[in-house]
Structures are given as structure tokens and as C-alpha cells.
Design a protein around this motif. Structure first.
Motif, short mmCIF file in Angstrom:
data_model
loop_
_atom_site.label_atom_id
_atom_site.label_comp_id
_atom_site.label_asym_id
_atom_site.label_seq_id
_atom_site.Cartn_x
_atom_site.Cartn_y
_atom_site.Cartn_z
N GLY A 4 -44.82 -45.84 37.88
CA GLY A 4 -45.09 -44.41 38.06
C GLY A 4 -45.81 -44.12 39.37
O GLY A 4 -45.55 -43.12 40.03
N MET A 8 -44.35 -41.69 42.48
CA MET A 8 -45.14 -40.56 42.93
C MET A 8 -45.40 -40.67 44.43
O MET A 8 -45.28 -39.70 45.17
CB MET A 8 -46.46 -40.46 42.17
N LYS A 50 -51.68 -31.36 37.01
CA LYS A 50 -50.57 -32.01 36.29
C LYS A 50 -49.32 -31.15 36.42
O LYS A 50 -49.38 -29.98 36.73
CB LYS A 50 -50.93 -32.15 34.80
N ASN A 51 -48.17 -31.78 36.12
CA ASN A 51 -46.88 -31.07 36.11
C ASN A 51 -46.66 -30.32 37.42
O ASN A 51 -46.41 -29.12 37.43
CB ASN A 51 -46.78 -30.13 34.90
N ASP A 60 -46.02 -36.05 38.54
CA ASP A 60 -46.83 -36.07 37.33
C ASP A 60 -48.22 -35.50 37.56
O ASP A 60 -48.65 -34.60 36.85
CB ASP A 60 -46.93 -37.50 36.78
N HIS A 61 -48.96 -36.06 38.52
CA HIS A 61 -50.34 -35.61 38.72
C HIS A 61 -50.85 -35.91 40.13
O HIS A 61 -50.32 -36.79 40.80
CB HIS A 61 -51.27 -36.26 37.70
#
Length: 126
Positions: A4, A8, A50-51, A60-61
Motif C-alpha cells: 500500500g 501511494m 483519508k479517502n 488512501d491517506h
């Protein structure tokens, strides 16, 4: 490195050194060190977003660090969807004894609710 984290980083890398509009949910606004809450210059307020959506990309963040004076202004936005202008900034961090390039955000405008931002359209050319 977790999978992840890599994705990102790659998503943000596309926007390296660019000014972009970010939309996100404010998940948390907190002091990093409560004992430093009266310091004028330390970036002691940590805001978890977030989101996130940047130019159609979903992330994601991201953590945003701000000075203490912004705590009272941004704490009421917890749980709300916000929108503001940022610059994607590269920085070097140490991870597992290796230095790697990562990406963060630098706030370029006031953080405001998405509804207020869309209503005011602060960066639209007239």
C-alpha cells in the motif's frame, strides 16, 4: 515496504512539485506532542486525511502537519469532507535503514468544507 505504501508513493509521484486541488475526509486532528501545544513555530498539529482524491486519483491517506495556531480552526472539520489547494512535495525519509524519496503535501490555501469551496470557487478565473 508494504504494498500500500508503494502504490501511494507512486500515485503522488505523478504530481511531484505540482499545485493540485485535494478533496479528502478529515479523520483526525491532534497534537503530535501535547506538551508542545503552546509553541508558535513547531508543526505540532497532525491532520489525518483519508479517502483522498487528486485529479481523479484516489489515495488512501496522507498526514498533514501544521503549526499549533491551526488546531482550533481545523479540529471542527473532523468527519467532514474538505477541499483545498496543495503542492505535492518530495522529501527524504529513512525507512528500514535506507533513505527513500517519499511525497507529502504542502497546504497552499485554507482548508474548507467541500460545499464552501465549491460554492466560492476560490481559484476559478473570472
Amino acid at each position: 515496504m508494504k504494498k500500500g505504501d508503494e502504490s501511494m508513493r507512486e500515485q503522488l509521484k505523478k504530481f511531484k512539485n505540482q499545485d493540485v486541488v485535494l478533496t479528502a475526509e478529515v479523520k483526525t486532528v491532534k497534537y503530535r506532542r501535547y506538551a508542545d501545544r503552546f509553541s508558535k513555530y513547531k508543526k505540532n498539529v497532525h491532520i489525518l486525511l483519508k479517502n483522498i482524491k487528486i485529479n481523479g486519483e484516489f489515495i488512501d491517506h496522507i498526514w498533514l502537519q501544521e503549526r499549533n495556531k491551526f488546531y482550533e480552526e481545523y479540529k471542527p472539520l473532523t468527519g467532514q469532507t474538505v477541499k483545498f489547494k496543495v503542492k505535492i512535495k518530495p522529501y527524504i525519509k529513512k525507512k528500514d535503514f535506507v533513505y527513500v524519496e517519499d511525497y507529502g503535501i504542502q497546504r497552499l490555501s485554507k482548508i474548507m468544507s467541500k460545499e464552501v469551496y465549491d460554492e466560492q470557487k476560490p481559484f476559478k478565473k473570472k
